[in-house]
Design a protein around this motif. Structure first.
Motif, short mmCIF file in Angstrom:
data_model
loop_
_atom_site.label_atom_id
_atom_site.label_comp_id
_atom_site.label_asym_id
_atom_site.label_seq_id
_atom_site.Cartn_x
_atom_site.Cartn_y
_atom_site.Cartn_z
N PRO A 1 0.80 -1.22 0.00
CA PRO A 1 0.00 0.00 0.00
C PRO A 1 0.83 1.27 0.00
O PRO A 1 0.31 2.35 -0.23
N HIS A 2 2.13 1.16 0.24
CA HIS A 2 2.99 2.34 0.28
C HIS A 2 3.42 2.79 -1.11
O HIS A 2 3.97 3.86 -1.25
N HIS A 3 3.17 1.97 -2.12
CA HIS A 3 3.57 2.31 -3.48
C HIS A 3 2.33 2.65 -4.30
O HIS A 3 1.26 2.11 -4.07
N PRO A 4 2.49 3.52 -5.27
CA PRO A 4 1.34 3.88 -6.11
C PRO A 4 0.93 2.72 -7.01
O PRO A 4 1.63 1.72 -7.12
N ALA A 5 -0.19 2.89 -7.66
CA ALA A 5 -0.69 1.88 -8.59
C ALA A 5 0.27 1.74 -9.77
O ALA A 5 1.19 2.53 -9.94
N LEU A 6 0.04 0.74 -10.57
CA LEU A 6 0.87 0.53 -11.75
C LEU A 6 0.81 1.75 -12.65
O LEU A 6 -0.26 2.30 -12.90
N SER A 7 1.94 2.15 -13.15
CA SER A 7 1.98 3.28 -14.08
C SER A 7 1.79 2.75 -15.50
O SER A 7 1.85 1.55 -15.76
N LEU A 8 1.60 3.68 -16.42
CA LEU A 8 1.51 3.29 -17.83
C LEU A 8 2.81 2.65 -18.30
O LEU A 8 2.78 1.74 -19.13
N LEU A 9 3.93 3.10 -17.76
CA LEU A 9 5.21 2.50 -18.11
C LEU A 9 5.27 1.05 -17.65
O LEU A 9 5.77 0.18 -18.38
N ASP B 1 7.58 -14.93 -14.76
CA ASP B 1 8.85 -14.34 -15.15
C ASP B 1 8.76 -12.85 -15.47
O ASP B 1 9.77 -12.17 -15.52
N TRP B 2 7.57 -12.34 -15.73
CA TRP B 2 7.46 -10.93 -16.09
C TRP B 2 7.37 -9.99 -14.90
O TRP B 2 7.32 -8.79 -15.07
N LEU B 3 7.36 -10.52 -13.69
CA LEU B 3 7.31 -9.64 -12.53
C LEU B 3 8.61 -8.82 -12.38
O LEU B 3 8.57 -7.63 -12.14
N GLU B 4 9.75 -9.47 -12.52
CA GLU B 4 11.03 -8.76 -12.37
C GLU B 4 11.24 -7.72 -13.47
O GLU B 4 11.52 -6.58 -13.16
N PRO B 5 11.11 -8.08 -14.75
CA PRO B 5 11.35 -7.04 -15.77
C PRO B 5 10.31 -5.94 -15.77
O PRO B 5 10.50 -4.90 -16.37
N ALA B 6 9.20 -6.13 -15.08
CA ALA B 6 8.11 -5.15 -15.12
C ALA B 6 8.40 -3.90 -14.33
O ALA B 6 7.75 -2.90 -14.49
N HIS B 7 9.38 -3.92 -13.45
CA HIS B 7 9.62 -2.70 -12.66
C HIS B 7 11.02 -2.16 -12.87
O HIS B 7 11.88 -2.72 -13.41
#
Length: 100
Positions: free
Chosen positions: A8-16, A94-100
């Protein structure tokens, strides 16, 4: 390992973030077609939520408003669900790591 933006401390997913996840799915479309199709469905719900809320308000369709909100939250909910499943070892994501 948890996806960093699920707390909850981080904002929602960005468009990026959405674009990076989509690019990963495009790159792995041949090897993981189901994941590609599910992500497309999630993005479709997201767009439908954003496009549909104003007509729902103008046309006074109260049942559509919660559905639009759910659609708007679909990518965030899906990423959180996948991160939890990945952390528990139920699904490999596998896409969790490259996603941020």
């Amino acid at each position: 390992m948890a996806y960093p933006r699920t707390s909850p401390h981080h904002p929602a997913l960005s468009l990026l973030d959405l674009q990076r996840i989509k690019q990963w799915h495009l790159a792995h479309k041949e090897t993981r077609p189901l994941e590609y199709q599910v992500w497309d469905a999630v993005l479709t719900l997201w767009v439908m939520g954003w496009v549909g809320w104003l007509p729902a308000l103008v046309l006074d369709v109260p049942l559509a408003c919660p559905l639009c909100l759910l659609g708007m939250a679909a990518p965030q909910l899906y990423v959180r669900w996948r991160a939890r499943a990945h952390a528990r070892g139920r699904l490999r994501c596998d896409w969790l790591e490259p996603a941020h």
